[in-house]
Design a protein around this motif. Structure first.
Motif, mmCIF file in Angstrom:
data_model
loop_
_atom_site.group_PDB
_atom_site.id
_atom_site.type_symbol
_atom_site.label_atom_id
_atom_site.label_comp_id
_atom_site.label_asym_id
_atom_site.label_seq_id
_atom_site.Cartn_x
_atom_site.Cartn_y
_atom_site.Cartn_z
ATOM 1 N N ILE A 83 0.857 -1.194 0.000
ATOM 2 C CA ILE A 83 0.000 0.000 0.000
ATOM 3 C C ILE A 83 0.898 1.252 0.000
ATOM 4 N N ALA A 84 1.912 1.254 0.858
ATOM 5 C CA ALA A 84 2.834 2.401 0.932
ATOM 6 C C ALA A 84 3.526 2.623 -0.417
ATOM 7 N N ASP A 85 3.957 1.532 -1.075
ATOM 8 C CA ASP A 85 4.589 1.647 -2.399
ATOM 9 C C ASP A 85 3.628 2.284 -3.394
ATOM 10 N N ALA A 86 2.381 1.803 -3.396
ATOM 11 C CA ALA A 86 1.376 2.300 -4.342
ATOM 12 C C ALA A 86 1.061 3.781 -4.086
ATOM 13 N N VAL A 87 0.973 4.167 -2.809
ATOM 14 C CA VAL A 87 0.684 5.564 -2.467
ATOM 15 C C VAL A 87 1.864 6.459 -2.879
ATOM 16 N N ALA A 88 3.090 5.992 -2.639
ATOM 17 C CA ALA A 88 4.273 6.762 -3.039
ATOM 18 C C ALA A 88 4.287 6.971 -4.558
ATOM 19 N N LYS A 89 3.892 5.931 -5.315
ATOM 20 C CA LYS A 89 3.819 6.045 -6.781
ATOM 21 C C LYS A 89 2.790 7.095 -7.192
ATOM 22 N N LYS A 90 1.604 7.058 -6.549
ATOM 23 C CA LYS A 90 0.542 8.038 -6.854
ATOM 24 C C LYS A 90 1.011 9.447 -6.524
ATOM 25 N N ALA A 91 1.728 9.601 -5.408
ATOM 26 C CA ALA A 91 2.224 10.919 -5.002
ATOM 27 C C ALA A 91 3.148 11.487 -6.080
ATOM 28 N N ALA A 92 4.004 10.609 -6.639
ATOM 29 C CA ALA A 92 4.921 11.038 -7.700
ATOM 30 C C ALA A 92 4.150 11.343 -8.984
ATOM 31 N N GLU A 93 3.193 10.479 -9.298
ATOM 32 C CA GLU A 93 2.388 10.640 -10.516
ATOM 33 C C GLU A 93 1.634 11.972 -10.513
ATOM 34 N N TYR A 94 1.073 12.334 -9.369
ATOM 35 C CA TYR A 94 0.309 13.582 -9.274
ATOM 36 C C TYR A 94 1.162 14.764 -8.823
ATOM 37 N N ASP A 95 2.460 14.528 -8.600
ATOM 38 C CA ASP A 95 3.399 15.571 -8.210
ATOM 39 C C ASP A 95 2.863 16.380 -7.021
ATOM 40 N N VAL A 96 2.540 15.690 -5.940
ATOM 41 C CA VAL A 96 1.922 16.358 -4.797
ATOM 42 C C VAL A 96 2.962 16.981 -3.865
ATOM 43 N N CYS A 97 2.531 17.988 -3.099
ATOM 44 C CA CYS A 97 3.441 18.668 -2.168
ATOM 45 C C CYS A 97 3.210 18.176 -0.741
ATOM 46 N N LYS A 98 2.149 17.362 -0.549
ATOM 47 C CA LYS A 98 1.840 16.878 0.797
ATOM 48 C C LYS A 98 0.932 15.654 0.681
ATOM 49 N N ILE A 99 1.074 14.735 1.649
ATOM 50 C CA ILE A 99 0.178 13.572 1.715
ATOM 51 C C ILE A 99 -0.516 13.626 3.072
ATOM 52 N N VAL A 100 -1.837 13.551 3.044
ATOM 53 C CA VAL A 100 -2.621 13.560 4.274
ATOM 54 C C VAL A 100 -3.129 12.141 4.512
ATOM 55 N N VAL A 101 -2.792 11.584 5.665
ATOM 56 C CA VAL A 101 -3.238 10.240 6.023
ATOM 57 C C VAL A 101 -4.317 10.379 7.092
ATOM 58 N N GLY A 102 -5.485 9.798 6.821
ATOM 59 C CA GLY A 102 -6.571 9.848 7.795
ATOM 60 C C GLY A 102 -6.173 9.120 9.063
#
Length: 148
Positions: free
Chosen positions: A45-64
């Motif tokens: 899950i962490a790998d997949a989220v890190a990939k999405k973060a790179a894909e969308y070029d995000v500046c922050k990740i919010v975890v519920g």
């Protein structure tokens, strides 16, 4: 490759079987669900989220962070904190834990209003929960600009 002016934020609603994801627009006003990761192994899950973060070029990740109603942190909150730490090893993007106490309730109420049922409901609830977490966080930032 878009410019570094983008300010998208990614949110994660960590679940046991499915993890919902949402991303903000570049102005950080609106959250949109981008689907869910069907996986229960936290490292994947962490790998997949890190990939999405790179894909969308995000500046922050919010975890519920599912804090108990009385404000105490139970096993689900500990799992979210562990996930955030693991994710931090896989990406340089800053990670924020954000209280998501009423998110799933809100998502289910919305599903009831829109009459969404069955398997589609399960998947929609996860994505919608991530969307609500992010929308709540974006609203919070608007009211607390010093924390943006």
């Amino acid at each position: 490759q878009h410019s570094k002016m983008t300010k998208r934020i990614l949110s994660v609603d960590l679940g046991d079987k499915r993890t919902g994801l949402a991303v903000s627009d570049e102005m950080c006003v609106l959250a949109s669900g981008i689907g869910c990761i069907k996986e229960d192994y936290i490292v994947y899950i962490a790998d997949a989220v890190a990939k999405k973060a790179a894909e969308y070029d995000v500046c922050k990740i919010v975890v519920g962070n599912p804090v108990n109603m009385n404000g105490t942190k139970g096993p689900r909150s500990e799992k979210a904190q562990g996930f955030a730490a693991l994710l931090g090893e896989k990406t340089d993007v800053p990670i924020v834990l954000f209280d998501e106490r009423l998110t799933t309730v809100s998502a289910h109420q919305y599903m009831n209003m829109t009459n969404t049922r069955g398997k589609k409901r399960k998947e929609t609830v996860d994505t919608l929960s991530a969307e609500i977490i992010l929308q709540n966080y974006l609203d919070y930032l608007r009211n607390h600009p010093s924390e943006a």
